[in-house]
Design a protein around this motif. Structure first.
Motif, short mmCIF file in Angstrom:
data_model
loop_
_atom_site.label_atom_id
_atom_site.label_comp_id
_atom_site.label_asym_id
_atom_site.label_seq_id
_atom_site.Cartn_x
_atom_site.Cartn_y
_atom_site.Cartn_z
N PRO A 55 0.85 -1.20 0.00
CA PRO A 55 0.00 0.00 0.00
C PRO A 55 0.88 1.25 0.00
N LEU A 56 0.40 2.30 -0.61
CA LEU A 56 1.16 3.54 -0.69
C LEU A 56 1.10 4.23 0.67
N ALA A 57 2.26 4.39 1.30
CA ALA A 57 2.33 5.00 2.63
C ALA A 57 1.93 6.47 2.57
N ALA A 58 1.34 6.97 3.65
CA ALA A 58 0.80 8.33 3.68
C ALA A 58 1.86 9.37 3.33
N GLU A 59 3.11 9.14 3.74
CA GLU A 59 4.15 10.11 3.45
C GLU A 59 4.52 10.17 1.96
N GLN A 60 3.99 9.20 1.18
CA GLN A 60 4.24 9.19 -0.25
C GLN A 60 3.08 9.75 -1.06
N TRP A 61 2.01 10.15 -0.40
CA TRP A 61 0.86 10.67 -1.12
C TRP A 61 1.16 12.05 -1.68
N ASP A 62 0.98 12.21 -2.98
CA ASP A 62 1.10 13.53 -3.57
C ASP A 62 -0.27 14.21 -3.55
N THR A 63 -0.35 15.38 -4.16
CA THR A 63 -1.60 16.14 -4.11
C THR A 63 -2.75 15.37 -4.73
N ARG A 64 -2.50 14.76 -5.88
CA ARG A 64 -3.57 14.01 -6.54
C ARG A 64 -4.01 12.81 -5.71
N THR A 65 -3.04 12.09 -5.13
CA THR A 65 -3.37 10.92 -4.31
C THR A 65 -4.23 11.32 -3.13
N ARG A 66 -3.87 12.41 -2.47
CA ARG A 66 -4.67 12.87 -1.33
C ARG A 66 -6.10 13.21 -1.76
N ALA A 67 -6.22 13.82 -2.93
CA ALA A 67 -7.56 14.16 -3.40
C ALA A 67 -8.36 12.90 -3.72
N LEU A 68 -7.72 11.91 -4.34
CA LEU A 68 -8.42 10.68 -4.68
C LEU A 68 -8.85 9.91 -3.43
N LEU A 69 -7.98 9.86 -2.45
CA LEU A 69 -8.28 9.08 -1.25
C LEU A 69 -9.19 9.82 -0.27
N ALA A 70 -9.39 11.12 -0.50
CA ALA A 70 -10.22 11.90 0.42
C ALA A 70 -11.64 11.39 0.48
N THR A 71 -12.11 10.79 -0.61
CA THR A 71 -13.50 10.31 -0.63
C THR A 71 -13.61 8.81 -0.36
N ALA A 72 -12.49 8.15 -0.10
CA ALA A 72 -12.51 6.71 0.16
C ALA A 72 -13.19 6.42 1.50
N THR A 73 -13.95 5.34 1.55
CA THR A 73 -14.56 4.91 2.80
C THR A 73 -13.48 4.57 3.81
N ARG A 74 -13.59 5.13 5.01
CA ARG A 74 -12.61 4.88 6.07
C ARG A 74 -12.99 3.65 6.90
N ASP A 75 -11.98 3.02 7.50
CA ASP A 75 -12.21 2.00 8.50
C ASP A 75 -12.76 2.66 9.76
N PRO A 76 -13.30 1.86 10.69
CA PRO A 76 -13.79 2.46 11.94
C PRO A 76 -12.74 3.28 12.67
N GLY A 77 -11.46 2.92 12.50
CA GLY A 77 -10.39 3.68 13.14
C GLY A 77 -9.97 4.92 12.38
N GLY A 78 -10.60 5.17 11.23
CA GLY A 78 -10.30 6.37 10.47
C GLY A 78 -9.23 6.22 9.41
N ARG A 79 -8.66 5.02 9.25
CA ARG A 79 -7.61 4.84 8.25
C ARG A 79 -8.22 4.44 6.91
N VAL A 80 -7.47 4.72 5.85
CA VAL A 80 -7.91 4.33 4.51
C VAL A 80 -7.54 2.86 4.31
N PRO A 81 -8.49 2.01 3.93
CA PRO A 81 -8.20 0.58 3.79
C PRO A 81 -7.11 0.30 2.76
N ASN A 82 -6.44 -0.82 2.97
CA ASN A 82 -5.33 -1.22 2.10
C ASN A 82 -5.73 -1.40 0.64
N ILE A 83 -6.97 -1.81 0.40
CA ILE A 83 -7.39 -1.99 -0.98
C ILE A 83 -7.27 -0.67 -1.75
N PHE A 84 -7.61 0.44 -1.10
CA PHE A 84 -7.57 1.74 -1.77
C PHE A 84 -6.16 2.29 -1.87
#
Length: 205
Positions: free
Chosen positions: A21-50
């Protein structure tokens, strides 16, 4: 007989994904925008599939609306949708999907008894006639990529044309997802369990 995928393992014996999975410190601007709408786990993290799929951002951007349509705003009642997804997860050996969808299934009314009988297939005791037809449809689509007339007619007594289209597309979507998850070796996220999952894909004749 289906050959089992050989999973690469860490020194401690745990499975290691072929693509991390792409680690958070590797997210560029586009990645952050894409993952912003991803369904979060109960703990608030973005699931590994995404965070794995987003390594192909163009594909991710186009896949999510389609998957979201079937999962969140589709025509099928939630209980029917989740029965089809769980049976497809079992058929394809997709333990990640099983682990994520058991809680979703329970939220929409699928009982523990239903979940326990899913691996036993359409002939297991306890299914309603409609549930039996749905489980059989998932199996037939898995094995033959089509529904025979008997199953189609049985479902057509309960569903309209658009619903029937959605049933086939839903099962097809989760086969595609299983190919990705199983081949990459995406790891189940913290806080989820694949308890009750029968390890490995079914052996097909």
């Amino acid at each position: 007989m289906t050959e089992r995928v050989q999973v690469t393992r860490n020194d401690d014996g745990s499975a290691r994904p072929r693509i991390q999975p792409l680690a958070a410190e590797q997210w560029d601007t586009r990645t952050r925008a894409l993952l912003a709408t991803a369904t979060r786990d109960p703990g608030g993290r973005v699931p590994n599939i995404f965070t794995t799929l987003v390594r192909h951002p163009d594909l991710y951007e186009r896949f999510l609306p389609f998957g979201g349509q079937l999962l969140h705003t589709g025509r099928l009642p939630g209980e029917i949708r989740e029965l089809l997804i769980l049976r497809t997860s079992y058929n394809t050996g997709a333990s990640y999907e099983w682990g994520h969808h058991v809680p979703l299934a329970k939220e929409v009314g699928v009982t523990d008894a239903d979940i326990e009988r899913i691996p036993r297939g359409p002939e297991a005791d306890g299914w309603t006639d409609l549930e039996r037809h749905l489980i059989r449809a998932a199996d037939e689509l898995h094995c033959a990529a089509r529904l025979p007339d008997a199953t189609w007619d049985a479902l057509a007594a309960h569903f309209d044309d658009a619903d029937l289209i959605e049933i086939t597309m839903l099962v097809g979507l989760y086969h595609m997802v299983a190919y990705f998850l199983n081949t990459i070796g995406v790891q189940l996220d913290p806080g989820f369990s694949n308890s009750g999952f029968v390890d490995g894909a079914r052996e097909l004749g």
